[in-house]
Design a protein around this motif. Structure first.
Motif, mmCIF file in Angstrom:
data_model
loop_
_atom_site.group_PDB
_atom_site.id
_atom_site.type_symbol
_atom_site.label_atom_id
_atom_site.label_comp_id
_atom_site.label_asym_id
_atom_site.label_seq_id
_atom_site.Cartn_x
_atom_site.Cartn_y
_atom_site.Cartn_z
ATOM 1 N N GLU A 282 72.666 -15.327 -21.219
ATOM 2 C CA GLU A 282 74.227 -15.747 -21.684
ATOM 3 C C GLU A 282 74.944 -16.367 -20.692
ATOM 4 O O GLU A 282 75.702 -17.387 -20.297
ATOM 5 N N THR A 283 74.688 -15.192 -19.840
ATOM 6 C CA THR A 283 75.724 -15.888 -18.141
ATOM 7 C C THR A 283 74.925 -16.433 -17.567
ATOM 8 O O THR A 283 76.290 -17.662 -17.147
ATOM 9 N N ARG A 284 74.350 -17.618 -17.438
ATOM 10 C CA ARG A 284 74.182 -19.072 -17.529
ATOM 11 C C ARG A 284 74.021 -20.276 -17.270
ATOM 12 O O ARG A 284 75.110 -20.740 -17.348
ATOM 13 N N TRP A 287 78.185 -20.368 -17.223
ATOM 14 C CA TRP A 287 78.266 -20.929 -15.685
ATOM 15 C C TRP A 287 78.273 -22.630 -15.716
ATOM 16 O O TRP A 287 78.659 -23.193 -14.897
ATOM 17 N N LEU A 296 86.039 -17.217 -16.102
ATOM 18 C CA LEU A 296 84.983 -16.526 -15.646
ATOM 19 C C LEU A 296 84.824 -15.631 -14.540
ATOM 20 O O LEU A 296 85.252 -15.885 -13.626
ATOM 21 N N ARG A 302 83.757 -6.572 -18.754
ATOM 22 C CA ARG A 302 82.065 -7.664 -17.743
ATOM 23 C C ARG A 302 81.493 -7.751 -19.035
ATOM 24 O O ARG A 302 80.651 -9.011 -18.390
ATOM 25 N N ASP A 303 81.448 -6.871 -20.835
ATOM 26 C CA ASP A 303 80.159 -7.490 -21.285
ATOM 27 C C ASP A 303 80.725 -8.110 -22.618
ATOM 28 O O ASP A 303 80.775 -8.620 -23.630
ATOM 29 N N SER A 352 70.302 -15.185 -13.878
ATOM 30 C CA SER A 352 72.474 -16.034 -13.350
ATOM 31 C C SER A 352 71.248 -16.593 -11.803
ATOM 32 O O SER A 352 71.788 -15.573 -11.037
#
Length: 354
Positions: A282-284, A287, A296, A302-303, A352
């Motif tokens: 999900e973080t990738r 981005w 971001l 953080r979550d 990520s």
């Protein structure tokens, strides 16, 4: 299950002798093979078919070649070192591919059964083909954009069938035009063309000059018509490949690299109709939404999942302030939802990277 018996000294000697004999035979075959080959030449892979590939030399002549066993990966667009047969060959192969040069870029496609599969290499830009009909979809475009950003290849958004804009409802036309303006504001190149009327083809031909490009798009968006408009002699080219390689009938099912009349190359890959994204986390994905990047890491937690109910979400605040288009955040959440449902149970997401 019982234990394997150890070999005695005589058996070990025979095994080693047989191994040495096979090595000597392989060396002899290699020497005989090398004796029938000319000097090393540079080339580029036009298409690959199993254990064979079509190589174009510097004069854009095509040759069907074997692939050395030591080459682990070979795809359309790879720059290679190859050697042609100098004598009369009993088969249809005209040379041997010896080595692959380092790749500048690599387009891969996640496959449900085989993992992430390489498709084509050394690409400069990806043309994301959308259209007025079937229904224009920013969700599909954003999926393609995420895939392009992940592999660091420049995307170009192309609206095909632009001649139909005058035939649809005004509200639908305004929605499409607003979406294209949104992508332009983000910083993406956006072109409107019509393969039917040749409208806008001059702009796209200019964009393709001296570049290696590949086209992707959903069924029905007119991708094939656009490719034919850009490559008016593609049928003749396929025939040439077929006469040289005996494999022309396969050029509609594999990635194939064609020279463009005005310079540059276009890779047509009918198999790339969509990119699955389940191999990303999900973080990738976040981005890869380039307009998210300024925000971001600024969320309170953080979550943070970037939902409306998440307190202190920097993305939600950016939407409220008018610094981020709400449609992009909506599409992000739809992508995350679809990834969870389409991901194979054995798949391992890629971490990520920045």
């Amino acid at each position: 299950m019982g234990k394997h018996r150890k070999l005695n000294k005589g058996q070990l000697r025979r095994v080693r002798a047989n191994q040495q004999k096979r090595l000597q035979q392989n060396d002899l075959e290699q020497e005989l093979d090398d004796a029938s080959l000319g000097g090393a030449e540079s080339g580029i892979i036009v298409a690959r078919f199993g254990q064979h590939a079509i190589v174009a030399n510097d004069e854009q002549q095509n040759f069907r070649c074997n692939i050395r066993r030591g080459i682990e990966s070979l795809v359309c667009g790879d720059e290679v070192v190859w050697r042609r047969f100098t004598g009369q060959s009993a088969n249809t192969e005209q040379g041997v591919i010896e080595a692959v040069q380092p790749r500048r870029s690599l387009l891969s496609r996640p496959d449900y059964y085989d993992g992430v599969k390489p498709v084509a290499s050394n690409i400069d830009q990806i043309l994301i083909i959308s259209s007025v009909l079937p229904a224009f979809s920013t969700q599909i475009i954003d999926r393609y954009l995420v895939a392009c950003e992940d592999i660091d290849i420049t995307p170009v958004i192309v609206l095909n069938k632009a001649d139909l804009l005058t035939d649809i409802e005004p509200a639908q036309r305004e929605e499409i035009e607003a979406a294209l303006t949104m992508y332009k504001d983000i910083g993406y190149e956006v072109l409107s063309v019509s393969a039917k009327t040749n409208g806008g083809l001059t702009d796209i031909k200019t964009l393709l000059q001296n570049q290696v490009s590949i086209v992707v798009g959903q069924s029905g968006v007119g991708k094939s018509s656009l490719v034919n408009a850009l490559l008016p002699d593609i049928d003749a080219d396929v025939g040439d490949v077929s006469s040289n390689s005996g494999l022309g009938q396969h050029t509609t099912t594999v990635a194939t690299r064609y020279p463009l009349p005005d310079g540059g190359f276009l890779i047509d890959s009918p198999g790339i109709r969509e990119f699955a994204l389940w191999h990303l986390d999900e973080t990738r994905v976040a981005w890869c939404f380039i307009d998210f990047r300024p925000f971001l890491g600024q969320c309170k937690f953080r979550d943070c999942r970037h939902q409306p109910q998440d307190p202190g979400c920097a993305l939600q605040q950016a939407v409220e302030a008018g610094d981020l288009h709400p449609l992009r955040l909506y599409n992000f959440h739809k992508i995350i939802e679809s990834m969870a449902s389409s991901k194979p149970s054995r798949a391992i997401p890629r971490g990520s990277k920045k």
